[in-house]
Write a protein that holds these residues in place. Structure first.
Motif, PDB file in Angstrom:
ATOM      1  N   ASP A   1       0.839  -1.199   0.000  1.00 30.97           N
ATOM      2  CA  ASP A   1       0.000   0.000   0.000  1.00 30.97           C
ATOM      3  C   ASP A   1       0.878   1.255   0.000  1.00 30.97           C
ATOM      4  N   LEU A   2       0.965   1.924  -1.145  1.00 26.07           N
ATOM      5  CA  LEU A   2       1.754   3.154  -1.258  1.00 26.07           C
ATOM      6  C   LEU A   2       0.877   4.407  -1.123  1.00 26.07           C
ATOM      7  N   VAL A   3      -0.398   4.223  -0.804  1.00 23.99           N
ATOM      8  CA  VAL A   3      -1.315   5.347  -0.650  1.00 23.99           C
ATOM      9  C   VAL A   3      -1.413   5.771   0.805  1.00 23.99           C
ATOM     10  N   ASN A   4      -1.698   4.812   1.677  1.00 16.97           N
ATOM     11  CA  ASN A   4      -1.889   5.111   3.099  1.00 16.97           C
ATOM     12  C   ASN A   4      -0.575   4.978   3.864  1.00 16.97           C
ATOM     13  N   VAL A   5       0.349   5.859   3.548  1.00 13.28           N
ATOM     14  CA  VAL A   5       1.664   5.855   4.198  1.00 13.28           C
ATOM     15  C   VAL A   5       1.555   6.616   5.519  1.00 13.28           C
ATOM     16  N   LYS A   6       1.974   5.993   6.602  1.00 21.53           N
ATOM     17  CA  LYS A   6       1.894   6.617   7.920  1.00 21.53           C
ATOM     18  C   LYS A   6       3.267   6.591   8.582  1.00 21.53           C
ATOM     19  N   ASP A   7       3.667   7.740   9.091  1.00 19.53           N
ATOM     20  CA  ASP A   7       4.975   7.859   9.762  1.00 19.53           C
ATOM     21  C   ASP A   7       6.099   7.348   8.878  1.00 19.53           C
ATOM     22  N   ASP A   8       5.982   7.605   7.581  1.00 19.66           N
ATOM     23  CA  ASP A   8       7.014   7.223   6.619  1.00 19.66           C
ATOM     24  C   ASP A   8       7.196   5.706   6.556  1.00 19.66           C
ATOM     25  N   LYS A   9       6.093   4.976   6.753  1.00 23.66           N
ATOM     26  CA  LYS A   9       6.137   3.518   6.714  1.00 23.66           C
ATOM     27  C   LYS A   9       5.051   2.994   5.780  1.00 23.66           C
ATOM     28  N   VAL A  10       5.360   1.903   5.098  1.00 23.90           N
ATOM     29  CA  VAL A  10       4.441   1.284   4.143  1.00 23.90           C
ATOM     30  C   VAL A  10       3.949  -0.044   4.708  1.00 23.90           C
TER      31      VAL A  10
ATOM     32  N   ASN B   1      -1.192   9.823  -9.521  1.00 23.70           N
ATOM     33  CA  ASN B   1      -0.245  10.722 -10.187  1.00 23.70           C
ATOM     34  C   ASN B   1       1.161  10.140 -10.267  1.00 23.70           C
ATOM     35  N   LEU B   2       1.381   8.968  -9.693  1.00 18.36           N
ATOM     36  CA  LEU B   2       2.696   8.338  -9.734  1.00 18.36           C
ATOM     37  C   LEU B   2       2.674   7.156 -10.690  1.00 18.36           C
ATOM     38  N   LEU B   3       3.695   7.093 -11.507  1.00 16.86           N
ATOM     39  CA  LEU B   3       3.824   6.017 -12.489  1.00 16.86           C
ATOM     40  C   LEU B   3       4.847   5.002 -12.003  1.00 16.86           C
ATOM     41  N   GLY B   4       4.486   3.738 -12.024  1.00 14.62           N
ATOM     42  CA  GLY B   4       5.414   2.682 -11.656  1.00 14.62           C
ATOM     43  C   GLY B   4       6.105   2.124 -12.875  1.00 14.62           C
ATOM     44  N   VAL B   5       7.426   2.233 -12.900  1.00 15.46           N
ATOM     45  CA  VAL B   5       8.209   1.704 -14.023  1.00 15.46           C
ATOM     46  C   VAL B   5       9.009   0.506 -13.538  1.00 15.46           C
ATOM     47  N   SER B   6       8.935  -0.563 -14.272  1.00 14.59           N
ATOM     48  CA  SER B   6       9.700  -1.760 -13.936  1.00 14.59           C
ATOM     49  C   SER B   6       9.852  -2.604 -15.184  1.00 14.59           C
ATOM     50  N   ALA B   7      10.465  -3.770 -15.023  1.00 10.38           N
ATOM     51  CA  ALA B   7      10.620  -4.699 -16.140  1.00 10.38           C
ATOM     52  C   ALA B   7       9.551  -5.776 -16.097  1.00 10.38           C
ATOM     53  N   MET B   8       8.506  -5.564 -15.305  1.00 16.51           N
ATOM     54  CA  MET B   8       7.413  -6.530 -15.216  1.00 16.51           C
ATOM     55  C   MET B   8       6.223  -6.059 -16.047  1.00 16.51           C
ATOM     56  N   VAL B   9       5.324  -6.985 -16.338  1.00 13.80           N
ATOM     57  CA  VAL B   9       4.109  -6.645 -17.059  1.00 13.80           C
ATOM     58  C   VAL B   9       2.977  -6.484 -16.048  1.00 13.80           C
ATOM     59  N   ASP B  10       2.278  -5.351 -16.110  1.00  8.81           N
ATOM     60  CA  ASP B  10       1.163  -5.049 -15.221  1.00  8.81           C
ATOM     61  C   ASP B  10      -0.096  -5.705 -15.771  1.00  8.81           C
ATOM     62  N   LEU B  11      -0.765  -6.500 -14.927  1.00 13.52           N
ATOM     63  CA  LEU B  11      -1.956  -7.225 -15.361  1.00 13.52           C
ATOM     64  C   LEU B  11      -3.247  -6.479 -15.048  1.00 13.52           C
ATOM     65  N   ASP B  12      -3.133  -5.257 -14.493  1.00 14.39           N
ATOM     66  CA  ASP B  12      -4.309  -4.470 -14.139  1.00 14.39           C
ATOM     67  C   ASP B  12      -4.323  -3.191 -14.971  1.00 14.39           C
ATOM     68  N   ASN B  13      -5.499  -2.789 -15.435  1.00  8.65           N
ATOM     69  CA  ASN B  13      -5.600  -1.637 -16.324  1.00  8.65           C
ATOM     70  C   ASN B  13      -5.922  -0.324 -15.626  1.00  8.65           C
ATOM     71  N   SER B  14      -6.075  -0.346 -14.306  1.00  5.24           N
ATOM     72  CA  SER B  14      -6.460   0.881 -13.614  1.00  5.24           C
ATOM     73  C   SER B  14      -5.257   1.792 -13.401  1.00  5.24           C
ATOM     74  N   ASP B  15      -5.555   3.040 -12.971  1.00  3.84           N
ATOM     75  CA  ASP B  15      -4.497   4.031 -12.749  1.00  3.84           C
ATOM     76  C   ASP B  15      -3.896   3.957 -11.355  1.00  3.84           C
ATOM     77  N   THR B  16      -4.472   3.164 -10.471  1.00  2.07           N
ATOM     78  CA  THR B  16      -4.025   3.163  -9.078  1.00  2.07           C
ATOM     79  C   THR B  16      -3.619   1.786  -8.570  1.00  2.07           C
ATOM     80  N   ILE B  17      -3.763   0.766  -9.384  1.00  2.00           N
ATOM     81  CA  ILE B  17      -3.406  -0.588  -8.956  1.00  2.00           C
ATOM     82  C   ILE B  17      -2.561  -1.249 -10.033  1.00  2.00           C
ATOM     83  N   ASP B  18      -1.437  -1.782  -9.631  1.00  3.26           N
ATOM     84  CA  ASP B  18      -0.584  -2.572 -10.518  1.00  3.26           C
ATOM     85  C   ASP B  18      -0.532  -3.996  -9.982  1.00  3.26           C
ATOM     86  N   VAL B  19      -0.649  -4.969 -10.854  1.00  2.00           N
ATOM     87  CA  VAL B  19      -0.620  -6.376 -10.455  1.00  2.00           C
ATOM     88  C   VAL B  19       0.450  -7.096 -11.267  1.00  2.00           C
ATOM     89  N   PHE B  20       1.317  -7.813 -10.565  1.00  2.00           N
ATOM     90  CA  PHE B  20       2.421  -8.524 -11.212  1.00  2.00           C
ATOM     91  C   PHE B  20       2.449  -9.970 -10.738  1.00  2.00           C
TER      92      PHE B  20
END
Length: 618
Positions: A34-43, A176-195
């Motif tokens: 969860d990179l949305v609900n970050v609390k005290d600089d912890k994920v 507003n944040l884009l995740g770049v990696s060498a994996m293929v994202d299986l989800d089409n939404s703007d807020t969820i990436d699935v690998f």
């Protein structure tokens, strides 16, 4: 927002519940970050667990990871570890060491959760200089709403006996944040990436970086390259560095020829502002289809491009070794009880040598600079234990006194590769070199077949010449220092005094400046002999440097001054504000960069010009 990520052939998992009223629990490790609900600089990380039939199980966060050769204990960044059954009831958890937790009633286990702290926040000295720091390119960053560096080994652990179990990883992130990696994202939404990943070892070789979209992509022959950049102040963009990177990677591909192990490659560049809680260990870490890079944002563009050329090319050449050619210790890497290989001279040394050789081979540098680089490596290697067996050091690199010698893999390791290259060129009358050997080893083994440590030298000898085997026995496994001049002489190259560019504030590792701790002011040392830059500008011993070209400097940004000075050019106008004898004044002049005379090498034997050309250009 369109997700721009690289495609990678990974296993996907399908199941059907057409004939069942409920969906059975699958033997898969299902990770949620969860990179949305970050609390005290912890994920928060949640893991829906696979099936367990035992009474207990152990969950591990890696102690070390491939490519780092250090025990970093990523478990020290984990807290509030909890385990639950399917009804949400807590199960008993016992922390057994820094990186491991034993969970009771494992047959009831349904989920574990924990919080992750990032490593960048803990860095003090940076890089190899502080043994407590995680080397930044192998580390993690959590900057809510702005940047997340996800070296997955810092966020995701594994269960004992389940490392071969498939993994599914879901990352929830701000739109507003884009995740770049060498994996293929299986989800089409703007807020969820699935690998999906076939196993744990594959997942941890897949870093991701989330930040405001700033990327470029291009093709080099049949290989797709994507470059993603995070620059905290926006000083640099991916477009700024792409032209040089494209030139470099085209040259690398041409140098490697048919040698190729991946069709897609991601470069994730994090530029640090070097503040109190930011990365300070600069360099890169290789992965099979990507590289994570950390550099200071304060660097000038020209220097940044040069540094990237050297470090990224090094990491890219790791597709040759150890990613393609490697031993059992790497093929079956144990993240919490690592057994190290004897052959760091090949994994890091040959790679570093290629990162320099390809540049002269492809005309990115001339032979004078290549010889200068090798001379610097000889000088730096001479400061290490030159009589220590390199294979013994490699095998024991995690332990004293061997771990203190690790940095020598980039110096003497590269020189070992150079000498082997010279031997092969001489024996084959210029027709073959060490690249030929690595291609032959790749054909013999490949990424899915490992060699036994103790059998490699014999195999290399079989593929090359007895003289190569003798060299490995005497100078790599043995304790005899290498007579580098003898090997250079085989190529018609001899020792010589050479002039090289210096730094206005450093001579080698000796500084010309210090800091007044009471005022934080930067002062030229009272007793040193002033260099050309200082005398041409009218600076004197004891002067306090307050500003250069309108930018104020003191202890807080002294690194800006030192690093920035490496971009100065002869003849540039300069104004230096100083304090001398308690009074402020301005000095104006033109830059005259200092020069240093060092021991080096140059080509002198015309009779051996052909074989030298085969060595450097073949």
């Amino acid at each position: 927002m369109k997700k721009i990520i690289l495609s990678l052939a990974v296993a996907t998992f399908f199941w059907s519940c057409k004939t069942a009223k409920t969906t059975p629990k699958m033997d898969v490790v299902d990770v949620s970050i969860d990179l949305v609900n970050v609390k005290d600089d912890k994920v928060m990380v949640s893991i829906a667990t696979p099936i367990f039939t035992s009474e207990t199980t152990t969950f591990h966060i890696p102690k070390t990871v491939p490519g780092t050769y250090s025990e970093d204990d990523y478990g020290r960044f984990i807290e509030n570890f909890k385990a639950f059954d399917a009804k949400g009831n807590g199960l008993r958890v016992t922390k057994i060491d820094e990186n491991s937790y034993t969970i009771s009633d494992a047959s009831k286990l349904s989920k574990v959760t924990y919080l992750v702290n990032d490593t960048f926040d803990t860095e003090g000295g940076g890089g190899f200089g502080n043994s407590e720091d995680v080397f930044s390119p192998a580390g993690t960053n959590i900057k809510a709403g702005e940047n997340f560096m996800l070296n997955t080994h810092g966020f995701v652990g594994y269960f004992a006996g389940k490392t071969e179990t498939p993994y599914k990883m879901t990352v929830t992130h701000p739109a507003n944040l884009l995740g770049v990696s060498a994996m293929v994202d299986l989800d089409n939404s703007d807020t969820i990436d699935v690998f999906n990943s076939s196993k744990y070892a594959t997942l941890v070789e897949m870093p991701l970086m989330y930040s405001k979209p700033d990327f470029t992509s291009f093709m080099v022959d049949d290989m797709e390259i994507i470059i993603s950049v995070y620059s905290p102040t926006g000083k640099y963009t991916a477009k700024d560095i792409t032209p040089n990177m494209e030139t470099m990677m085209r040259a690398q591909k041409k140098f490697l020829g048919a040698f190729d192990s991946t069709k897609k490659y991601a470069i994730l560049l994090y530029l640090s502002d070097m503040q109190a809680k930011d990365a300070k260990g600069f360099g890169a870490l290789e992965h099979p289809t990507s590289t994570t890079v950390v550099m200071p944002e304060m660097m000038g563009l020209e220097m940044l491009q040069e540094q990237l050329k050297d470090v990224v090319s090094h990491e890219f050449f790791h597709i040759v070794t150890p990613l393609t050619v490697h031993s059992n210790e790497i093929q079956y890497f144990d993240f919490n009880n690592p057994q190290m290989s004897e052959h760091l001279w090949m994994y890091e040394g040959v790679t570093e040598y290629f990162a320099n050789l390809f540049q002269v081979n492809q005309g990115l540098i001339d032979e004078t600079e290549f010889f200068e680089r090798m001379a610097q490596k000889i000088s730096q290697a001479s400061q290490m234990n030159d009589k220590m067996s390199f294979t013994k050091m490699s095998k024991n690199v995690l332990n004293a006194p061997y771990k203190e010698q690790y940095i020598n893999v980039y110096q003497k390791g590269a020189l070992i590769a150079m000498c082997m290259d010279i031997i092969i060129r001489e024996e084959s009358k210029g027709q073959k070199g060490i690249l030929t050997l690595m291609q032959d080893l790749s054909n013999e083994y490949g990424s899915k077949k490992a060699f036994k440590d103790e059998e490699l030298f014999a195999k290399i000898t079989e593929l090359t010449y007895p003289s190569v085997g003798e060299f490995l026995k005497t100078y790599v496994a043995g304790e005899t220092p290498i007579p580098y001049a003898d090997y250079f002489a085989k190529m018609g190259v001899t020792e010589a005094k050479i002039e090289v560019a210096g730094n206005p504030f450093l001579k080698g590792q000796t500084p010309y400046i210090t800091v007044d701790p009471t005022t934080k002011e930067i002062m030229i040392l009272p007793s040193i002999e002033l260099n050309e830059f200082m005398t041409s500008m009218g600076l004197k011993n004891g002067d306090k440097i307050l500003a250069v070209n309108g930018t104020n400097y003191n202890l807080d940004n002294i690194y800006d001054l030192v690093l920035g000075s490496m971009n100065w050019k002869d003849g540039e106008d300069m104004t230096v504000k100083i304090k001398r004898d308690g009074k402020e004044q301005e000095l104006k002049g033109k830059v005259k960069m200092p020069k240093e005379i060092r021991e080096g090498y140059q080509s002198t034997n015309e009779a051996k010009k052909a074989i030298k050309e085969a060595w450097l250009k073949g």
